[in-house]
Design a protein around this motif. Structure first.
Motif, PDB file in Angstrom:
ATOM      1  N   ARG A 146     -57.681 -51.795  56.091  1.00 13.39           N
ATOM      2  CA  ARG A 146     -56.912 -51.859  54.874  1.00 13.39           C
ATOM      3  C   ARG A 146     -56.266 -53.245  55.160  1.00 13.39           C
ATOM      4  N   THR A 147     -56.676 -54.300  54.776  1.00 13.98           N
ATOM      5  CA  THR A 147     -56.211 -55.612  54.841  1.00 13.98           C
ATOM      6  C   THR A 147     -55.034 -55.824  53.971  1.00 13.98           C
ATOM      7  N   GLY A 148     -54.196 -56.813  54.434  1.00 14.49           N
ATOM      8  CA  GLY A 148     -53.177 -57.280  53.636  1.00 14.49           C
ATOM      9  C   GLY A 148     -51.733 -56.779  54.497  1.00 14.49           C
ATOM     10  N   THR A 149     -50.751 -58.012  54.532  1.00 17.45           N
ATOM     11  CA  THR A 149     -49.523 -57.629  55.104  1.00 17.45           C
ATOM     12  C   THR A 149     -49.105 -56.377  55.062  1.00 17.45           C
ATOM     13  N   GLU A 150     -48.594 -55.689  56.097  1.00 11.01           N
ATOM     14  CA  GLU A 150     -48.116 -54.247  55.778  1.00 11.01           C
ATOM     15  C   GLU A 150     -46.522 -54.133  55.083  1.00 11.01           C
ATOM     16  N   ASN A 151     -46.387 -53.257  54.295  1.00 11.43           N
ATOM     17  CA  ASN A 151     -45.414 -52.997  53.517  1.00 11.43           C
ATOM     18  C   ASN A 151     -44.049 -52.339  54.780  1.00 11.43           C
ATOM     19  N   VAL A 152     -43.377 -53.031  55.823  1.00 10.83           N
ATOM     20  CA  VAL A 152     -42.916 -52.666  56.725  1.00 10.83           C
ATOM     21  C   VAL A 152     -41.715 -51.597  56.262  1.00 10.83           C
ATOM     22  N   PRO A 153     -40.860 -51.852  55.317  1.00 10.23           N
ATOM     23  CA  PRO A 153     -39.720 -51.033  55.161  1.00 10.23           C
ATOM     24  C   PRO A 153     -40.314 -49.678  54.663  1.00 10.23           C
ATOM     25  N   TYR A 154     -41.306 -49.716  53.688  1.00  9.93           N
ATOM     26  CA  TYR A 154     -41.558 -48.399  53.067  1.00  9.93           C
ATOM     27  C   TYR A 154     -42.577 -47.489  54.259  1.00  9.93           C
ATOM     28  N   ILE A 155     -43.302 -48.313  55.085  1.00 11.14           N
ATOM     29  CA  ILE A 155     -43.767 -47.665  56.259  1.00 11.14           C
ATOM     30  C   ILE A 155     -42.970 -46.831  57.176  1.00 11.14           C
ATOM     31  N   ALA A 156     -41.686 -47.606  57.231  1.00 14.56           N
ATOM     32  CA  ALA A 156     -40.774 -47.193  58.131  1.00 14.56           C
ATOM     33  C   ALA A 156     -40.066 -45.878  57.512  1.00 14.56           C
ATOM     34  N   GLY A 157     -40.013 -45.895  56.000  1.00 15.20           N
ATOM     35  CA  GLY A 157     -39.497 -44.885  55.373  1.00 15.20           C
ATOM     36  C   GLY A 157     -40.530 -43.696  55.325  1.00 15.20           C
ATOM     37  N   LEU A 158     -41.867 -43.868  55.227  1.00 16.89           N
ATOM     38  CA  LEU A 158     -42.668 -42.779  55.305  1.00 16.89           C
ATOM     39  C   LEU A 158     -42.737 -42.142  56.739  1.00 16.89           C
ATOM     40  N   GLY A 159     -42.121 -42.772  57.671  1.00 19.02           N
ATOM     41  CA  GLY A 159     -42.182 -42.423  59.078  1.00 19.02           C
ATOM     42  C   GLY A 159     -41.166 -41.273  59.134  1.00 19.02           C
ATOM     43  N   VAL A 160     -39.767 -41.792  58.622  1.00 17.60           N
ATOM     44  CA  VAL A 160     -38.760 -40.878  58.664  1.00 17.60           C
ATOM     45  C   VAL A 160     -38.899 -39.495  57.827  1.00 17.60           C
ATOM     46  N   ALA A 161     -39.648 -39.807  56.620  1.00 19.97           N
ATOM     47  CA  ALA A 161     -39.803 -38.580  55.798  1.00 19.97           C
ATOM     48  C   ALA A 161     -40.829 -37.801  56.633  1.00 19.97           C
ATOM     49  N   ALA A 162     -41.861 -38.190  57.177  1.00 19.39           N
ATOM     50  CA  ALA A 162     -42.697 -37.268  57.980  1.00 19.39           C
ATOM     51  C   ALA A 162     -42.057 -36.567  59.120  1.00 19.39           C
ATOM     52  N   GLN A 163     -41.253 -37.309  59.905  1.00 21.51           N
ATOM     53  CA  GLN A 163     -40.258 -36.703  60.757  1.00 21.51           C
ATOM     54  C   GLN A 163     -39.504 -35.599  60.413  1.00 21.51           C
ATOM     55  N   HIS A 164     -38.873 -35.789  59.275  1.00 17.81           N
ATOM     56  CA  HIS A 164     -38.105 -34.766  58.539  1.00 17.81           C
ATOM     57  C   HIS A 164     -38.785 -33.538  58.359  1.00 17.81           C
ATOM     58  N   ALA A 165     -39.830 -33.822  57.740  1.00 15.62           N
ATOM     59  CA  ALA A 165     -40.756 -32.766  57.064  1.00 15.62           C
ATOM     60  C   ALA A 165     -41.422 -31.740  58.130  1.00 15.62           C
ATOM     61  N   ARG A 166     -41.450 -32.405  59.543  1.00 17.48           N
ATOM     62  CA  ARG A 166     -42.007 -31.641  60.455  1.00 17.48           C
ATOM     63  C   ARG A 166     -41.035 -30.813  60.913  1.00 17.48           C
ATOM     64  N   GLN A 167     -39.813 -31.338  61.286  1.00 18.82           N
ATOM     65  CA  GLN A 167     -38.605 -30.758  61.611  1.00 18.82           C
ATOM     66  C   GLN A 167     -38.016 -29.695  60.717  1.00 18.82           C
ATOM     67  N   GLN A 168     -38.379 -29.627  59.501  1.00 22.15           N
ATOM     68  CA  GLN A 168     -37.727 -28.756  58.354  1.00 22.15           C
ATOM     69  C   GLN A 168     -38.818 -27.891  58.026  1.00 22.15           C
ATOM     70  N   LEU A 169     -40.089 -27.850  58.135  1.00 22.96           N
ATOM     71  CA  LEU A 169     -41.124 -27.354  57.498  1.00 22.96           C
ATOM     72  C   LEU A 169     -40.967 -25.982  57.407  1.00 22.96           C
ATOM     73  N   THR A 170     -40.670 -25.034  58.437  1.00 20.33           N
ATOM     74  CA  THR A 170     -40.736 -23.752  58.280  1.00 20.33           C
ATOM     75  C   THR A 170     -39.339 -23.254  57.208  1.00 20.33           C
ATOM     76  N   THR A 171     -38.409 -23.894  57.604  1.00 18.05           N
ATOM     77  CA  THR A 171     -37.024 -23.483  56.923  1.00 18.05           C
ATOM     78  C   THR A 171     -37.301 -23.908  55.319  1.00 18.05           C
ATOM     79  N   LEU A 172     -37.711 -25.279  55.238  1.00 17.85           N
ATOM     80  CA  LEU A 172     -37.822 -25.722  53.808  1.00 17.85           C
ATOM     81  C   LEU A 172     -38.792 -24.846  52.972  1.00 17.85           C
TER      82      LEU A 172
END
Length: 377
Positions: free
Chosen positions: A234-260
């Motif tokens: 996937r060529t093109g300069t990466e969208n660093v802020p949104y990638i960082a945001g996706l990472g945090v969202a993924a971390q939260h989803a993993r930690q909270q999955l069963t409870t949520l």
């Protein structure tokens, strides 16, 4: 008062922690990740941390994750890229009749180019029969693409059984998990997925960021041509802020999955019970058990769903189906494929709860929908 939001399958609000990391990255990490100096290395480190967070959510290694601008792009990369890469082995593709447009449209594009396409039917609950897939497999089949969970009725497909069939024939399986990620476990190894798509804005990251898991040994051709970002996929300069945001969202989803997941199911079932108690002949659409914990698709008897939602619009924000078809007056193709009568399909409303949904909001929304139904009837 603003309307109670019950359209989380269309999009979710951005989590405050996700917003914070995006803002911090915009402010502090402006370097080009491809630059070979301090600022570039800082940006690259942010991307790789997020890649690991997404990989952890999906049960894989970080180098199997490719960031994209959306789930639609990831689906196109998986389908068009794999078709191009494997066309010497055959030109037959398999999917289902209830897929998202970002899966069906690239498949139809290939069909117009001379590829053969088989779309599997679904039962009255919206499930694909593994036996139908087994009968559809051919020597020249090169890719199967089946969604994990349907965006309109929430039905979860038997992906593990489908994957066993595709792998028996040596054919890769692409899974669109945009709607299921963050709500139920999405482990690529347990599912047997060879490629898997996720969408950030479906689990509290912003719109404009997605990802594609690509199993080791699977090599879709790129859609874009340029430099070698994302391992050349996937060529093109990466969208660093949104990638960082996706990472945090993924971390939260993993930690909270069963409870949520349990909380979402409780809210959904409370809403369903209140509607069912007040509205005779209310009908559930989708599988009663194998269904996303947040999704309630029900048909209100004797009314048009769009008129019902218009009547309740000051109190409830919901939809009749996928946001991608919101402007269409046609009956949902998903509900039609499930065999619903026209009247039942026209009365169908998709109600999807989210993490921020409160019990008071469930009460308010149920009351508003019941009043609107009584008025329309």
């Amino acid at each position: 008062m603003t309307p109670v939001y019950l359209d989380y399958n269309a999009t979710t609000p951005v989590d405050p922690d996700v917003q914070q990391i995006i803002t911090q990255t915009l402010r502090e990490t402006f370097g080009n990740p491809s630059s070979a100096h301090y600022y570039g290395e800082q940006a690259r480190a942010v991307i790789e941390q997020a890649r690991q967070q997404v990989a952890d959510l999906m049960g894989t290694r970080h180098n199997r994750i490719v960031f994209t601008a959306s789930a639609s792009e990831a689906n196109n990369l998986a389908i068009l890229g794999m078709a191009c890469a494997r066309q010497a082995q055959g030109r037959h593709l398999i999917s289902s009749v209830i897929e998202h447009p970002s899966v069906l449209q690239p498949l139809y594009h290939l069909q117009q180019q001379g590829w053969e396409l088989t779309l599997l039917p679904v039962d009255e609950f919206g499930r694909v029969d593994p036996g139908d897939l087994a009968r559809a497999m051919r020597d020249d089949t090169v890719l199967v693409s089946i969604m994990h969970a349907n965006n309109e009725v929430g039905t979860i497909q038997p992906i593990e059984a489908l994957a066993a069939i595709t792998h028996e024939h040596g054919v890769p399986l692409h899974v669109d998990a945009a709607q299921s990620t963050g709500k139920i476990p999405v482990d690529v190894n347990a599912l047997g997925a060879d490629l898997l798509t996720l969408a950030g804005h479906k689990f509290y990251a912003p719109k404009g960021i997605g990802a594609l898991y690509i199993k080791e040994g699977i090599h879709p051709n790129p859609l874009l041509f340029g430099a070698a970002q994302e391992r050349g996929q996937r060529t093109g300069t990466e969208n660093v802020p949104y990638i960082a945001g996706l990472g945090v969202a993924a971390q939260h989803a993993r930690q909270q999955l069963t409870t949520l997941s349990n909380e979402l199911r409780d809210k959904r079932d409370r809403l369903h019970q209140q509607l069912r108690d007040a509205i005779p002949d209310l009908q559930l659409n989708g599988h009663p058990e194998h269904r996303l914990p947040n999704t309630l698709n029900v048909s209100f008897p004797g009314v048009d769903a769009k008129a019902l939602l218009a009547q309740a619009s000051e109190q409830v924000a919901a939809s009749t189906g996928s946001a991608c078809h919101a402007d269409s007056d046609a009956v949902s193709g998903v509900l039609g494929a499930m065999g619903l009568t026209r009247d039942r399909a026209q009365g169908a409303v998709r109600l999807s709860v989210g993490a921020p949904t409160t019990h008071n909001e469930i009460e308010q929304a149920a009351s508003a929908l019941i009043r609107a139904w009584q008025t329309r009837c």
